[in-house]
Design a protein around this motif. Structure first.
Motif, PDB file in Angstrom:
ATOM      1  N   LEU A   1       0.814  -1.262   0.016  1.00  0.00           N
ATOM      2  CA  LEU A   1      -0.046   0.089  -0.058  1.00  0.00           C
ATOM      3  C   LEU A   1       0.904   1.267  -0.042  1.00  0.00           C
ATOM      4  CD1 LEU A   1      -2.561  -1.189   2.620  1.00  0.00           C
ATOM      5  CD2 LEU A   1      -3.064  -0.608   0.096  1.00  0.00           C
ATOM      6  N   ARG A   2       1.936   1.337   0.943  1.00  0.00           N
ATOM      7  CA  ARG A   2       2.703   2.431   0.975  1.00  0.00           C
ATOM      8  C   ARG A   2       3.625   2.604  -0.444  1.00  0.00           C
ATOM      9  NH1 ARG A   2       8.532   4.009   3.129  1.00  0.00           N
ATOM     10  NH2 ARG A   2       8.266   6.289   2.947  1.00  0.00           N
ATOM     11  N   TYR A   3       4.151   1.532  -1.111  1.00  0.00           N
ATOM     12  CA  TYR A   3       4.632   1.645  -2.259  1.00  0.00           C
ATOM     13  C   TYR A   3       3.865   2.032  -3.452  1.00  0.00           C
ATOM     14  CZ  TYR A   3       9.076  -0.234  -0.418  1.00  0.00           C
ATOM     15  OH  TYR A   3      10.395  -0.402   0.314  1.00  0.00           O
ATOM     16  N   ALA A   4       2.583   1.549  -3.340  1.00  0.00           N
ATOM     17  CA  ALA A   4       1.558   1.897  -4.377  1.00  0.00           C
ATOM     18  C   ALA A   4       1.421   3.393  -4.281  1.00  0.00           C
ATOM     19  CB  ALA A   4       0.417   0.982  -4.223  1.00  0.00           C
ATOM     20  N   HIS A   5       1.064   4.108  -2.847  1.00  0.00           N
ATOM     21  CA  HIS A   5       0.895   5.382  -2.694  1.00  0.00           C
ATOM     22  C   HIS A   5       1.962   6.185  -3.274  1.00  0.00           C
ATOM     23  CE1 HIS A   5      -1.675   8.332  -0.836  1.00  0.00           C
ATOM     24  NE2 HIS A   5      -0.842   8.860  -0.457  1.00  0.00           N
ATOM     25  N   ALA A   6       3.343   5.823  -2.603  1.00  0.00           N
ATOM     26  CA  ALA A   6       4.509   6.648  -3.247  1.00  0.00           C
ATOM     27  C   ALA A   6       4.577   6.655  -4.427  1.00  0.00           C
ATOM     28  CB  ALA A   6       5.415   6.108  -2.436  1.00  0.00           C
ATOM     29  N   ASN A   7       4.638   5.407  -5.141  1.00  0.00           N
ATOM     30  CA  ASN A   7       4.901   5.535  -6.827  1.00  0.00           C
ATOM     31  C   ASN A   7       3.670   6.036  -7.436  1.00  0.00           C
ATOM     32  OD1 ASN A   7       7.763   4.160  -7.329  1.00  0.00           O
ATOM     33  ND2 ASN A   7       6.987   3.087  -5.578  1.00  0.00           N
TER      34      ASN A   7
ATOM     35  N   GLY B   1      11.290  11.604   7.625  1.00  0.00           N
ATOM     36  CA  GLY B   1      12.758  11.395   7.495  1.00  0.00           C
ATOM     37  C   GLY B   1      13.220  12.721   7.401  1.00  0.00           C
ATOM     38  N   GLN B   2      14.758  12.556   7.071  1.00  0.00           N
ATOM     39  CA  GLN B   2      15.437  13.639   6.964  1.00  0.00           C
ATOM     40  C   GLN B   2      15.264  14.585   5.856  1.00  0.00           C
ATOM     41  OE1 GLN B   2      17.344  14.751   9.208  1.00  0.00           O
ATOM     42  NE2 GLN B   2      19.645  14.599   8.705  1.00  0.00           N
ATOM     43  N   MET B   3      14.960  14.053   4.624  1.00  0.00           N
ATOM     44  CA  MET B   3      14.462  14.906   3.471  1.00  0.00           C
ATOM     45  C   MET B   3      13.163  15.379   3.647  1.00  0.00           C
ATOM     46  SD  MET B   3      16.207  16.266   1.151  1.00  0.00           S
ATOM     47  CE  MET B   3      17.536  14.838   1.180  1.00  0.00           C
TER      48      MET B   3
ATOM     49  N   GLY C   1      12.370   7.651  -5.082  1.00  0.00           N
ATOM     50  CA  GLY C   1      12.753   8.428  -3.870  1.00  0.00           C
ATOM     51  C   GLY C   1      14.042   8.736  -3.439  1.00  0.00           C
ATOM     52  N   HIS C   2      14.373   9.326  -2.247  1.00  0.00           N
ATOM     53  CA  HIS C   2      15.516   9.625  -1.656  1.00  0.00           C
ATOM     54  C   HIS C   2      15.933   8.897  -0.770  1.00  0.00           C
ATOM     55  CE1 HIS C   2      18.980  12.190  -0.493  1.00  0.00           C
ATOM     56  NE2 HIS C   2      18.778  12.982  -1.617  1.00  0.00           N
ATOM     57  N   PRO C   3      17.300   8.329  -0.608  1.00  0.00           N
ATOM     58  CA  PRO C   3      17.469   7.316   0.377  1.00  0.00           C
ATOM     59  C   PRO C   3      17.567   8.049   1.666  1.00  0.00           C
ATOM     60  CG  PRO C   3      19.457   8.044  -0.976  1.00  0.00           C
ATOM     61  CD  PRO C   3      18.345   8.123  -1.814  1.00  0.00           C
TER      62      PRO C   3
ATOM     63  N   THR D   1      21.936  18.585   9.077  1.00  0.00           N
ATOM     64  CA  THR D   1      21.394  19.031   7.572  1.00  0.00           C
ATOM     65  C   THR D   1      22.019  18.261   6.600  1.00  0.00           C
ATOM     66  OG1 THR D   1      21.412  21.236   8.609  1.00  0.00           O
ATOM     67  CG2 THR D   1      21.403  21.042   6.015  1.00  0.00           C
ATOM     68  N   PRO D   2      21.046  17.678   5.651  1.00  0.00           N
ATOM     69  CA  PRO D   2      21.501  16.858   4.368  1.00  0.00           C
ATOM     70  C   PRO D   2      22.594  17.738   3.748  1.00  0.00           C
ATOM     71  CG  PRO D   2      19.332  16.631   4.992  1.00  0.00           C
ATOM     72  CD  PRO D   2      19.707  17.594   5.896  1.00  0.00           C
ATOM     73  N   ALA D   3      23.670  16.880   3.096  1.00  0.00           N
ATOM     74  CA  ALA D   3      24.565  17.623   2.254  1.00  0.00           C
ATOM     75  C   ALA D   3      23.826  18.353   0.890  1.00  0.00           C
ATOM     76  CB  ALA D   3      25.618  16.425   1.639  1.00  0.00           C
ATOM     77  N   HIS D   4      22.533  17.650   0.599  1.00  0.00           N
ATOM     78  CA  HIS D   4      22.052  18.246  -0.886  1.00  0.00           C
ATOM     79  C   HIS D   4      20.404  17.865  -0.574  1.00  0.00           C
ATOM     80  CE1 HIS D   4      21.208  18.968  -4.844  1.00  0.00           C
ATOM     81  NE2 HIS D   4      20.951  17.789  -5.035  1.00  0.00           N
ATOM     82  N   ILE D   5      19.868  18.999  -0.181  1.00  0.00           N
ATOM     83  CA  ILE D   5      18.464  19.042  -0.116  1.00  0.00           C
ATOM     84  C   ILE D   5      17.749  19.025  -1.285  1.00  0.00           C
ATOM     85  CG2 ILE D   5      16.430  19.954   1.215  1.00  0.00           C
ATOM     86  CD1 ILE D   5      18.372  21.013   3.071  1.00  0.00           C
ATOM     87  N   VAL D   6      16.909  18.236  -1.847  1.00  0.00           N
ATOM     88  CA  VAL D   6      16.266  18.182  -2.810  1.00  0.00           C
ATOM     89  C   VAL D   6      14.650  17.986  -2.924  1.00  0.00           C
ATOM     90  CG1 VAL D   6      18.111  18.065  -4.693  1.00  0.00           C
ATOM     91  CG2 VAL D   6      16.927  15.953  -3.528  1.00  0.00           C
ATOM     92  N   PRO D   7      13.766  18.568  -3.389  1.00  0.00           N
ATOM     93  CA  PRO D   7      12.283  18.008  -3.151  1.00  0.00           C
ATOM     94  C   PRO D   7      12.086  16.767  -4.047  1.00  0.00           C
ATOM     95  CG  PRO D   7      12.476  19.693  -4.782  1.00  0.00           C
ATOM     96  CD  PRO D   7      13.927  19.498  -4.278  1.00  0.00           C
ATOM     97  N   GLU D   8      10.975  16.065  -4.382  1.00  0.00           N
ATOM     98  CA  GLU D   8      10.721  15.007  -4.896  1.00  0.00           C
ATOM     99  C   GLU D   8      10.822  15.389  -6.589  1.00  0.00           C
ATOM    100  OE1 GLU D   8      10.837  12.178  -3.822  1.00  0.00           O
ATOM    101  OE2 GLU D   8       8.730  11.526  -3.542  1.00  0.00           O
ATOM    102  N   TRP D   9      11.059  14.465  -7.315  1.00  0.00           N
ATOM    103  CA  TRP D   9      11.595  14.703  -8.828  1.00  0.00           C
ATOM    104  C   TRP D   9      10.483  15.751  -9.654  1.00  0.00           C
ATOM    105  CZ3 TRP D   9       8.702  13.509 -12.864  1.00  0.00           C
ATOM    106  CH2 TRP D   9       7.483  12.618 -12.916  1.00  0.00           C
ATOM    107  N   TYR D  10       9.075  15.587  -9.230  1.00  0.00           N
ATOM    108  CA  TYR D  10       8.346  16.083  -9.714  1.00  0.00           C
ATOM    109  C   TYR D  10       7.994  17.648  -9.676  1.00  0.00           C
ATOM    110  CZ  TYR D  10       5.930  13.863  -6.079  1.00  0.00           C
ATOM    111  OH  TYR D  10       5.530  13.363  -4.654  1.00  0.00           O
ATOM    112  N   PHE D  11       8.869  18.126  -8.470  1.00  0.00           N
ATOM    113  CA  PHE D  11       8.976  19.551  -8.368  1.00  0.00           C
ATOM    114  C   PHE D  11      10.290  20.348  -8.853  1.00  0.00           C
ATOM    115  CE2 PHE D  11       6.818  18.272  -4.450  1.00  0.00           C
ATOM    116  CZ  PHE D  11       5.554  18.854  -4.663  1.00  0.00           C
TER     117      PHE D  11
END
Length: 424
Positions: free
Chosen positions: A95-101, A154-156, A271-273, A284-294
């Motif tokens: 369910l979670r993978y179906a929702h996230a993807n 999570g961190q991101m 997703g982001h690890p 603070t993460p080294a490289h903060i990025v949103p999800e790819w669609y943004f």
């Protein structure tokens, strides 16, 4: 859309006649997606993506409701409740993978749907309201997706919430109070998580309501088509069912093959690890990025690195990021060409395929790249071209280009194409 040659709902079963009198739901369905709805006979697979978008929305609503039953919107346990869903809830991982993807699939389908609108000028009269409602749907999707990305905590998720809500702080005078109001405090914490969870649960139903308006607006002028020529005679149309239900069914099957491949075989590919690390405000993460669609709009945001007179760079970036979507609202009036389809607009077709498409591809890549040179310079060039395409190139091309002659009817275009194919 009403045509004298359209089939009309005539129930023969006594129960269905009674139902039609008391609650004409079968008639509504028949006229909306059945044999009572004539559709241009030349629709190609570009027109499948509207149905696919509706299917993705249903996936998100159904999986989201079930996931909400097990999720705890509390900063102390949100990450653990997400892991509980993955490890302990029956089929929770699926369910979670179906929702996230599903979110990624939804944006892929909608981006393609929007591009079809650019290519065939689906925003032109008499379909302006369909287009405007579509842009509203996209904005609601962006807000819903952002809030959903925060929920795993999570961190991101944490740092994405901090960076994006921090953008409101760039607005003069009201920015900082607005940011505190959004978060319910000075930093993302319990208050923000509860607010985002509530809105993330609510907004898909708002999207569903606007989708219903979108479809309602579509049924007034009827569907556009690849030629851009309006329906003129009965031979220009075919019933939606069974012709396009079968075609949409094939498109849905192809979509499900790709979608399930991601869900079952590479569920974390998009997703982001760092989001599998619990949120830590002190790291603070080294490289903060949103999800790819943004990423395209994030690249435009980061393209502004210098102040303009008394306007700070951060505010310019925020204004440009929102303007990148808001400019779509004005397309029906920016494009003044009497011809819709790019098939008959050779100059526009070249600018779209060799200018706009590479520009968007660059923005997608640059939005996920580090905020350093040469990526910042390329982001500035791509952002400049993006706005130039809509505000300069499109209006000028619509005035000066020499278009190809349009067919007299949809039927003529279909028969000419089939005749040429047969001659070959």
């Amino acid at each position: 859309m009403s045509f004298p040659w359209a089939n009309h709902y005539q129930p023969t079963n006594p129960f269905m006649r009674w139902m039609d009198e008391k609650l004409p739901l079968p008639r509504f369905v028949y006229n909306a997606i059945g044999a009572g709805y004539p559709v241009p006979r030349n629709l190609n697979y570009w027109w499948n993506f509207g149905v696919l978008a509706g299917f993705c929305l249903m996936i998100q609503i159904v999986t989201g409701i079930i996931l909400a039953m097990h999720y705890a919107p509390n900063a102390l346990v949100a990450f653990d409740s997400t892991e509980h869903i993955m490890r302990d809830v029956n089929w929770g991982w699926m369910l979670r993978y179906a929702h996230a993807n599903g979110a990624s699939a939804f944006f892929v389908v909608v981006y393609t749907h929007i591009f079809r609108g650019f290519l065939f000028s689906s925003y032109k009269a008499p379909r302006e309201m369909i287009w405007l409602l579509g842009v509203v749907i996209f904005l609601l999707m962006m807000a819903t997706a952002f809030m959903g990305y925060v929920l795993p905590w999570g961190q991101m998720s944490f740092w994405g919430a901090k960076v994006i809500t921090g953008l409101f702080g760039a607005i003069p005078l009201v920015g900082e109070p607005l940011q505190i109001w959004l978060l319910g405090g000075f930093a993302p914490d319990n208050a923000a998580l509860n607010r985002f969870f509530s809105l993330h649960f609510l907004l898909p139903f708002v999207i569903l309501g606007v989708v219903i308006l979108h479809i309602w607006a579509l049924h007034i002028p009827g569907s556009s088509n690849p030629t851009g020529v309006e329906v003129k005679q009965e031979s220009d149309t075919v019933p939606f069912h069974p012709y396009y239900t079968a075609k949409d069914g094939f498109g849905l099957a192809a979509f499900l093959v790709i979608y399930t491949a991601f869900v079952f075989f590479m569920p974390n590919a998009l997703g982001h690890p760092d989001n599998y690390i619990p949120a830590n405000p002190l790291s603070t993460p080294a490289h903060i990025v949103p999800e790819w669609y943004f990423w395209p709009f994030y690249a435009i945001l980061r393209a502004f690195t210098f102040d303009f007179f008394f306007v700070p760079a951060k505010l310019l970036g925020v204004l440009a990021m929102f303007a990148a979507i808001l400019v779509w609202f004005f397309l029906p009036w920016l494009d003044t060409s009497p011809v819709r389809s790019a098939r008959y607009r050779p100059m526009l077709r070249k600018f779209i395929w060799f200018g706009f498409v590479p520009c968007m591809a660059a923005l997608f890549y640059l939005g996920g790249a580090p905020a350093e040179e040469p990526y910042v310079m390329f982001s500035q060039l791509a952002a400049a071209y993006y706005f130039a395409h809509f505000l300069i190139i499109l209006p000028i091309v619509s005035m000066i280009e020499k278009t190809k002659p349009l067919p007299n009817s949809i039927t003529e275009a279909v028969l000419a194409k089939n005749g040429a194919a047969a001659a070959e």
